[in-house]
Design a protein around this motif. Sequence first.
Motif, mmCIF file in Angstrom:
data_model
loop_
_atom_site.group_PDB
_atom_site.id
_atom_site.type_symbol
_atom_site.label_atom_id
_atom_site.label_comp_id
_atom_site.label_asym_id
_atom_site.label_seq_id
_atom_site.Cartn_x
_atom_site.Cartn_y
_atom_site.Cartn_z
ATOM 1 N N GLN A 106 0.302 34.185 -3.526
ATOM 2 C CA GLN A 106 -0.705 33.188 -3.870
ATOM 3 C C GLN A 106 -1.110 33.265 -5.337
ATOM 4 O O GLN A 106 -1.969 32.507 -5.787
ATOM 5 C CB GLN A 106 -1.959 33.391 -2.997
ATOM 6 C CG GLN A 106 -1.690 33.402 -1.501
ATOM 7 C CD GLN A 106 -1.420 32.025 -0.925
ATOM 8 O OE1 GLN A 106 -1.336 31.038 -1.650
ATOM 9 N NE2 GLN A 106 -1.278 31.949 0.388
ATOM 10 N N GLY A 107 -0.500 34.174 -6.087
ATOM 11 C CA GLY A 107 -0.864 34.343 -7.484
ATOM 12 C C GLY A 107 -0.113 33.389 -8.389
ATOM 13 O O GLY A 107 0.716 32.588 -7.942
ATOM 14 N N PRO A 108 -0.376 33.475 -9.699
ATOM 15 C CA PRO A 108 0.332 32.611 -10.655
ATOM 16 C C PRO A 108 1.757 33.089 -10.884
ATOM 17 O O PRO A 108 2.056 34.284 -10.769
ATOM 18 C CB PRO A 108 -0.504 32.760 -11.934
ATOM 19 C CG PRO A 108 -1.105 34.135 -11.815
ATOM 20 C CD PRO A 108 -1.368 34.343 -10.352
ATOM 21 N N GLY A 109 2.640 32.164 -11.195
ATOM 22 C CA GLY A 109 4.014 32.527 -11.524
ATOM 23 C C GLY A 109 4.751 33.166 -10.364
ATOM 24 O O GLY A 109 4.411 32.988 -9.195
ATOM 25 N N GLN A 110 5.775 33.935 -10.708
ATOM 26 C CA GLN A 110 6.596 34.613 -9.717
ATOM 27 C C GLN A 110 6.022 35.989 -9.400
ATOM 28 O O GLN A 110 5.436 36.637 -10.274
ATOM 29 C CB GLN A 110 8.024 34.777 -10.257
ATOM 30 C CG GLN A 110 8.768 33.474 -10.484
ATOM 31 C CD GLN A 110 9.471 33.002 -9.234
ATOM 32 O OE1 GLN A 110 9.387 33.625 -8.182
ATOM 33 N NE2 GLN A 110 10.180 31.889 -9.346
ATOM 34 N N PRO A 111 6.201 36.480 -8.173
ATOM 35 C CA PRO A 111 5.678 37.811 -7.847
ATOM 36 C C PRO A 111 6.459 38.947 -8.498
ATOM 37 O O PRO A 111 5.913 40.034 -8.703
ATOM 38 C CB PRO A 111 5.797 37.868 -6.320
ATOM 39 C CG PRO A 111 6.866 36.890 -5.978
ATOM 40 C CD PRO A 111 6.770 35.802 -6.996
ATOM 41 N N TYR A 112 7.738 38.713 -8.825
ATOM 42 C CA TYR A 112 8.566 39.771 -9.407
ATOM 43 C C TYR A 112 9.374 39.208 -10.571
ATOM 44 O O TYR A 112 9.779 38.053 -10.560
ATOM 45 C CB TYR A 112 9.531 40.348 -8.362
ATOM 46 C CG TYR A 112 8.864 40.734 -7.065
ATOM 47 C CD1 TYR A 112 8.061 41.867 -6.983
ATOM 48 C CD2 TYR A 112 9.031 39.951 -5.916
ATOM 49 C CE1 TYR A 112 7.436 42.219 -5.793
ATOM 50 C CE2 TYR A 112 8.410 40.296 -4.722
ATOM 51 C CZ TYR A 112 7.608 41.428 -4.673
ATOM 52 O OH TYR A 112 6.987 41.762 -3.497
ATOM 53 N N HIS A 113 9.627 40.057 -11.546
ATOM 54 C CA HIS A 113 10.458 39.676 -12.685
ATOM 55 C C HIS A 113 11.713 40.539 -12.663
ATOM 56 O O HIS A 113 11.848 41.496 -13.423
ATOM 57 C CB HIS A 113 9.689 39.835 -13.995
ATOM 58 C CG HIS A 113 8.484 38.946 -14.088
ATOM 59 N ND1 HIS A 113 7.235 39.336 -13.660
ATOM 60 C CD2 HIS A 113 8.357 37.661 -14.517
ATOM 61 C CE1 HIS A 113 6.383 38.343 -13.840
ATOM 62 N NE2 HIS A 113 7.034 37.317 -14.350
ATOM 63 N N GLY A 114 12.592 40.226 -11.759
ATOM 64 C CA GLY A 114 13.845 40.951 -11.655
ATOM 65 C C GLY A 114 13.908 41.852 -10.440
ATOM 66 O O GLY A 114 12.891 42.184 -9.813
ATOM 67 N N ALA A 115 15.134 42.268 -10.122
ATOM 68 C CA ALA A 115 15.365 43.061 -8.915
ATOM 69 C C ALA A 115 14.768 44.457 -9.006
ATOM 70 O O ALA A 115 14.291 45.004 -8.010
ATOM 71 C CB ALA A 115 16.865 43.146 -8.643
ATOM 72 N N ALA A 116 14.793 45.061 -10.194
ATOM 73 C CA ALA A 116 14.243 46.411 -10.335
ATOM 74 C C ALA A 116 12.755 46.421 -10.005
ATOM 75 O O ALA A 116 12.260 47.321 -9.310
ATOM 76 C CB ALA A 116 14.482 46.935 -11.749
ATOM 77 N N GLU A 117 12.034 45.410 -10.487
ATOM 78 C CA GLU A 117 10.606 45.314 -10.194
ATOM 79 C C GLU A 117 10.372 45.029 -8.715
ATOM 80 O O GLU A 117 9.452 45.583 -8.100
ATOM 81 C CB GLU A 117 9.977 44.212 -11.050
ATOM 82 C CG GLU A 117 8.465 44.120 -10.921
ATOM 83 C CD GLU A 117 7.862 43.098 -11.867
ATOM 84 O OE1 GLU A 117 6.959 42.352 -11.434
ATOM 85 O OE2 GLU A 117 8.296 43.046 -13.037
ATOM 86 N N LEU A 118 11.211 44.180 -8.135
ATOM 87 C CA LEU A 118 11.124 43.888 -6.700
ATOM 88 C C LEU A 118 11.287 45.166 -5.883
ATOM 89 O O LEU A 118 10.464 45.476 -5.001
ATOM 90 C CB LEU A 118 12.205 42.877 -6.321
ATOM 91 C CG LEU A 118 12.548 42.738 -4.832
ATOM 92 C CD1 LEU A 118 11.388 42.106 -4.067
ATOM 93 C CD2 LEU A 118 13.823 41.910 -4.649
ATOM 94 N N ILE A 119 12.333 45.915 -6.167
ATOM 95 C CA ILE A 119 12.616 47.126 -5.395
ATOM 96 C C ILE A 119 11.519 48.164 -5.586
ATOM 97 O O ILE A 119 11.060 48.801 -4.625
ATOM 98 C CB ILE A 119 13.997 47.690 -5.782
ATOM 99 C CG1 ILE A 119 15.093 46.736 -5.292
ATOM 100 C CG2 ILE A 119 14.202 49.093 -5.204
ATOM 101 C CD1 ILE A 119 16.486 47.106 -5.757
ATOM 102 N N ASP A 120 11.066 48.342 -6.817
ATOM 103 C CA ASP A 120 10.013 49.322 -7.081
ATOM 104 C C ASP A 120 8.737 48.978 -6.318
ATOM 105 O O ASP A 120 8.114 49.850 -5.698
ATOM 106 C CB ASP A 120 9.728 49.381 -8.585
ATOM 107 C CG ASP A 120 8.626 50.373 -8.915
ATOM 108 O OD1 ASP A 120 8.837 51.583 -8.732
ATOM 109 O OD2 ASP A 120 7.538 49.931 -9.346
#
Length: 272
Positions: A106-120
């Motif tokens: 529900q926040g602004p923009g995308q929740p993650y900026h790349g796979a490394a951030e997603l996985i972390d």
Amino acid sequence: MTTRAGSPADRVRPSARHDRLLTVAQAYVDAAAARNELPHRDLSRLSRTRVRVDPEFCREVARHFDRAPRRALDADLVARYNRFTEETRRHFALLEPAGLRVVPWQGPGQPYHGAAELIDAVDRTGVLYVYLTSAGHGPHGPAPDHPLCAPSGVTVNGVELLHNDIFRVVHDVFGHILHGATMGVAGEFRAAYGHLAMYSPLVHPVVFTEQVSQICWFFHGPHLADRTGRWPRRGAPGWIPPAERPYPEQKLFPCPPGFLDRFIASFTEESG
């Protein structure tokens, strides 16, 4: 020119949740294979897969996607999409046993900026935020006449997820997180290839259209070419950063003959 990936260009560090995810996913594949719903695969081998990315193939796929009619639906494609949404919901049902929780972003923009951030983030919290189709999807938003833009019947935190939301979640989990795949072209190809192993062959063309074709258009679409018909290199004049590119339209058409076979032939599964 064909580039071969199997390096930081298409991989990130493995998830701390890899073993648990692999156990859940492999059990699913084993059971489905026992019912003759899909070929049996050893999913542990897929994280070592190497991919050859051919920009010309990507541009061919992107051109076809760009020129394809917005809707070209027939009875065969209806059956494939019905099966696809059914299997995708089964994949979604595996997340709770894998210790993951899905929350609408529900926040602004995308929740993650790349796979490394997603996985972390998922490793630390056990929560996967889904960027909703309603927030960013093609030039005109969700199309109500597309089967993936229909309600899935799954409601989370008061938000009813669309089938497309469900697919994006399981693509992230069983494509990017499970196989440590990045979000560039090579990584997206690896994520799609790894996730294909959990789908029956009937719906592989749907996965190609919904994932691979859209990725090719996003990274190699004709709208990114300059006036000379060339695609500028990163940082060169005329190059458009991914964050400023439009999302592909949610089109509905059969996968062209040969495209899926050529995509699969791009991969080499290495032993050891």
